[in-house]
Write an enzyme that holds these catalytic residues in place. Structure first.
Site, PDB file in Angstrom:
ATOM      1  CB  SER A  43      -1.256  -0.010   0.969  1.00  0.00           C
ATOM      2  OG  SER A  43      -0.721   0.016   2.165  1.00  0.00           O
ATOM      3  N   GLY A  80      -1.409  -4.434   0.635  1.00  0.00           N
ATOM      4  CA  GLY A  80      -1.835  -5.530   1.837  1.00  0.00           C
ATOM      5  C   GLY A  80      -1.389  -6.827   1.425  1.00  0.00           C
ATOM      6  CG  ASN A 109       0.910  -5.099   4.677  1.00  0.00           C
ATOM      7  OD1 ASN A 109       0.532  -4.040   5.572  1.00  0.00           O
ATOM      8  ND2 ASN A 109       1.148  -4.607   3.097  1.00  0.00           N
ATOM      9  CG  ASP A 193      -4.565   5.098   7.748  1.00  0.00           C
ATOM     10  OD1 ASP A 193      -3.345   5.369   7.801  1.00  0.00           O
ATOM     11  OD2 ASP A 193      -4.132   3.842   7.516  1.00  0.00           O
ATOM     12  CG  HIS A 196      -2.058   3.220   4.538  1.00  0.00           C
ATOM     13  ND1 HIS A 196      -2.693   3.625   5.973  1.00  0.00           N
ATOM     14  CD2 HIS A 196      -1.286   2.202   3.665  1.00  0.00           C
ATOM     15  CE1 HIS A 196      -2.530   1.492   4.917  1.00  0.00           C
ATOM     16  NE2 HIS A 196      -1.813   1.606   4.147  1.00  0.00           N
TER      17      HIS A 196
END
Length: 218
Positions: A43, A80, A109, A193, A196
């Site tokens: 991402s 992801g 991740n 969040d 990111h």
């Protein structure tokens, strides 16, 4: 046939060959295709939560065009994705795009999911080897995790990128988020969040990659 007639025909044949050769020389040669830069990431590279065309990979293509450096950037990043996912996809991407340079931005991740570091290291090392076997240069992009994962885990995770780069003679960006996550106001550069990076962070990320990537293309 007398000697004079034979000489005349020989001269005509030479003239025809010379004209043919001149015609071939005048034909424009086909330009070599622009080298491909393949970005295999998660991402952080897939423009998660961003407007299309505003991520660091898109900014990289713009920088190449501004610098008149002939190269085509293929963004094969998937939000992801883990190192295992990237490893499973890489061989087909190499065959399809035949890149001159592969940028591997994966591993974050794995850490978020608490996957064993040995598996992450093995997957990254294998991807570097696959790309090099396809005669591509490799740029490994490092990532770090917050200290709340444990100082030992965070230290070992950050170090594995350098270990792989040295072992396989790949180029390295030590930390994609340098100047973003460790800046004076990091929250200003992240989405809600807090994971990111936002649009303001993308030029900084691109510069971190550009410093290492540009000399590889030149």
């Amino acid at each position: 046939m007398n000697d004079r007639e034979g000489n005349r025909r020989g001269a005509h044949r030479r003239d025809f060959i010379l004209l043919a050769l001149a015609g071939c020389a005048a034909m424009p040669s086909k330009a070599a295709p622009a080298p491909v830069v393949l970005v295999l990431g998660d991402s952080m590279s897939a423009e998660y939560g961003l407007a299309r065309g505003s991520g660091w990979v898109a900014l990289l293509q713009e920088r190449l065009a501004d610098q008149k450096m002939a190269a085509t950037v293929i963004n094969a990043s998937v939000s992801g994705d883990t190192t295992a996912g990237g490893r499973s996809r890489l061989q087909a991407l190499l065959q399809k795009h035949q890149p001159a340079l592969v940028v591997i931005e994966l591993g974050g991740n794995d850490a978020l999911r608490g996957l064993p570091l040995q598996g992450t290291e093995d997957n990254l090392a294998r991807m570097v080897q696959q790309a090099q076997a396809a005669r591509a240069k490799v740029l490994l992009v490092g990532m770090q995790v917050p200290p709340n994962y444990g100082t030992d885990y965070a230290r070992r995770f950050a170090a594995l990128f350098e270990t792989i780069a040295k072992a396989h003679e790949a180029a390295l960006v030590p930390f994609l988020l340098a100047g973003v996550a460790d800046g004076p106001e990091p929250l200003r550069l992240f989405q809600a969040d807090r994971i990111h990076p936002n649009a303001r962070a993308q030029p900084l990320m691109m510069e971190n990659v550009w410093k290492v990537l540009a000399p590889m293309l030149r």
